[in-house]
Every structure is written in C-alpha cells, then in structure tokens.
Scaffold this motif. Structure first.
Motif: not given
Length: 422
Positions: A191-192, A197-207, A368-382
């Motif tokens: 994940y990190p 590299w600038g990759g991410k699963e979803v946008e901030a909308d979580g969709k 303090k510095l961790g980033q959650a899975p699902g970034f840039a969306g929320p770390p929700d059930a999906k």
C-alpha cells in the motif's frame, strides 16, 4: 438442606456459577513476553479486582477474521475480539459502541490519533472498536552489510533501494519481502509503495475507482525489476513470520517489519549472532520505507478490541476493557512491548520508554503518521474488503510472476469495481 436439593429450594445458584466470564480473543503477540505477562500477571489481577473470570485465547493473526465471521454467523463466540485495521467498519452492525470509553481515554491521554479515529469510529462519535495499539512497520536492516556495499545509511528512494538490494543480492544477501496473503507485512509494504508512486484505489468520494493510472502501472513495472534484481524471490509465499526467521537466520539483509526481529535478538543475544560472532542486535537499525515520486508513506497495523453484539456478557466485557485502559494496567502492556506497539493516544509519545533505546525511536510516531487503506477514500467497509481480499498485494504478486504490468493493474481495477461499483 444441602447439595442440589438446597439449591432448588432457595432458587439461587452457587456464587461461583454466577461469576461472569469474559472471553477475549486476540492475536499471538510477536513479542512473547507480552502474552506471558498477560497470563501470569495482568489477567489474574483483573480477575481478582473485577471479580470475573477472563478467558484469554490467542490465535495466529490471520485466523482472527475467520473467527469473527464464524461468531457473527453462529451468534456465539468470544465476547471481545481483537480487530485489525478496518474490520471495525466491515462488522459495524455486529459490534457494540465503545464511544464512551474512547472519549474518556482520549480526554485523559491527550486525544486519540486521527488514524485510530478514522479506522475505529464512524466519525459521529460511535466507536466500533476500542483503539488498542498501532504496530509500526519499519525496515529492519543489517547496518554492516549495507556498509559493505557503500550504503552508509538506509536508501531513502526506491531507485537507491533497488541499487543497494541488487548489490547485496549479488553477495547472497537479498532484501526480503512477503507478497503473500498475510495480514501485516504484505499490505504494510504494497500500500505505501503504491501511494508513493501516486497510485490509489479510489478518489476521495470513496466511489470512483482510479487504480488504473499511469502512476500505478509505473509502480508495478518498477516492482518487477526490483523483485528480480534485489529481493528474495521466495517471499511470494511468506507469511508474517517467515521474514523474521529469514532475517534472524541471516539470509536477508533487510525487511519491512514491526520491531519484533530486533526485540527477539535482544531477548536471545547468545542465540542470534553475526557471522563474526558478535551480538546480532548490535547490527540492526530501523528506517521508514523509501519515498517515491509522490512522497513517503506508511501503513501500520492498527489494533482495536471489538465487543460483539451477540455477547451475553457485554457489560462485563466493557468493564474489563475499561480496566485494561487504566494507565497503570495499560502501562504493563506498553512496557512489555518495548516499543513494538505504539499506543493510540498522544500522551504516550513522550514516555521515557522511547529514550531507553535509540534503535526503537523511529516507531514512536507510527500511530501519528499512518495512512489508512482505501486512500484517498475513507477506510470504510469497502476499503477493508479490498484489503481482506489482498487485491493490491496480488496486483504486484501477479506482475512479479510474469503478468504484464498493464494486465495486473486492469485485474486490480476489475476486482475493486466489484466492491465499489457493483
């Protein structure tokens, strides 16, 4: 009247039968001294002070999620279950709100870190799990071996990381990393790495699934070269213990890990020695993952404790967790960890424990510095579903086994759309 007749006449059961039993299911700690401390000291103390029986059960971390699922489906099981990352969101409808305890501990201890809040709560004051600890992921490495190939500090970019790994692999001392289906080190690396590299699963909308990007493809291409040039290629099949054993047996020069490798080398200095016969712990240092074109990131295993809705002992379970989080009791856990686990509240950041051993200092800000899975969306059930299915890790694993980078990214895109779009 005595015996069973007496019991039936009074309508009361014996006192011992009325005693509450709380079943706590947690992982087998990577610091053995902690589980020993719980069984020998803290659990007996809790039983005495709370007047209840504590049934402490430990299992391999990879077995926790199946046990959670089985308990929910059957309506029976442990009263308290340790959660990893966003299991809290995945099982939100099956757990008890721990918000009052979280609020109390947060006020008392300088606030709960945002990373823990995001993973453990719904953002509206409801805590699906009571934040317990963050297991920080850093690179453990052999200082002398890096020195031998001209690396006087751990490489801080992926290009220099690959260069150093290649030189060490040529000497029979590759870097080691799992790309297997295991809860900690595999996603803790992939994940990190993708984010950097600038990759991410979803946008901030979580969709909106956006993993199929130029940045992600470039990260996969680089990984295939890195794997061949500098990594122990057996890492595809490793779990979270294999890299520990490989490092301690001196077959790899560096690996992403919690501090358990170093702590084990401290615990058994006569067993773990360098090729020169010196204590191995004197030759181990820690460093964060390298940075990429988009920056430097970390994804650290966050643990919380969930009280299950099916439990018939919810009040006793809450009472036990409240007792565990009293400073004097939690401190026993914290000190037994020697920095392997970072507390989820700001208060502990300034604890004297971090000054005892400079080798452990990099871990103190993990929460303090961790980033959650699902970034840039929320770390929700999906996001947790994607993590539980190892989609990001498998994207890289498929590529290093020969699938073209573009195809492995398209595969990941398809799998993520089944979660976020379907």
């Amino acid at each position: 009247m005595g015996g069973m007749a007496g019991i039936l006449a009074t309508g009361r059961t014996p006192a011992y039968a009325q005693q509450k039993t709380v079943h706590w299911l947690k992982w087998v700690d990577f610091v053995p001294a902690t589980d020993q401390m719980f069984r020998r000291e803290l659990v007996p103390q809790a039983e005495k002070e709370l007047g209840m029986k504590i049934n402490l059960e430990t299992v391999n971390g990879n077995d926790l999620q199946p046990r959670i699922t089985a308990g929910i489906q059957s309506g029976s099981g442990a009263d308290i279950i340790m959660s990893f990352n966003s299991y809290t969101h995945l099982y939100a409808n099956s757990v008890v709100d721990m918000g009052p305890l979280a609020e109390e501990v947060g006020k008392r201890e300088g606030g709960i870190y945002k990373y823990a809040q995001a993973i453990c709560s719904n953002g509206k004051g409801v805590y699906m799990g009571m934040p317990w600890a963050v297991i920080g992921g850093m690179i453990a490495y052999r200082k002398s071996w890096l020195d031998e190939v001209g690396a006087t500090k751990f490489p801080d970019t992926w290009e220099s990381y690959r260069d150093v790994a290649k030189k060490l692999k040529a000497k029979g001392r590759p870097f080691g990393q799992t790309l297997g289906h295991t809860f900690g080190d595999a996603p803790g690396f992939t994940y990190p790495y993708m984010w950097s590299w600038g990759g991410k699963e979803v946008e901030a909308d979580g969709k909106t699934v956006v993993i199929n990007s130029k940045e992600t493809v470039e990260s996969v291409k680089f990984m295939t070269g890195l794997w061949k040039d500098g990594m122990d290629e057996g890492g595809l099949a490793w779990d979270d213990t294999n890299n520990n054993r490989a490092f301690l047996s001196q077959t790899i020069a560096a690996t992403l890990n919690g501090a358990s490798i170093y702590i084990e080398s401290l615990r058994k200095p006569d067993q773990y020695k360098t090729e020169k016969g010196e204590p191995l712990n004197k030759d181990i240092l820690h460093a964060p993952l390298p940075k990429g074109p988009a920056g430097q990131f970390g994804f650290h295993l966050l643990q919380s404790n969930m009280v299950m809705k099916y439990s018939k002992n919810q009040d006793a379970a809450k009472q036990f967790l409240t007792w565990l989080h009293q400073e004097a009791n939690y401190r026993k856990f914290f000190e037994s960890q020697k920095g392997f686990a970072t507390p989820c509240t700001a208060k502990w950041e300034e604890d004297k424990l971090w000054d005892v051993d400079p080798v452990m200092t990099p871990y103190k800000v993990a929460a303090k510095l961790g980033q959650a899975p699902g970034f840039a969306g929320p770390p929700d059930a999906k996001a947790q579903e994607g993590l539980s299915k190892y989609i990001i890790t498998d994207m890289y694993a498929k590529a290093v086994q020969g699938m073209p980078a573009e195809e492995s990214v398209k595969w990941a895109e398809s799998e993520l759309k089944k979660i976020y779009v379907a």
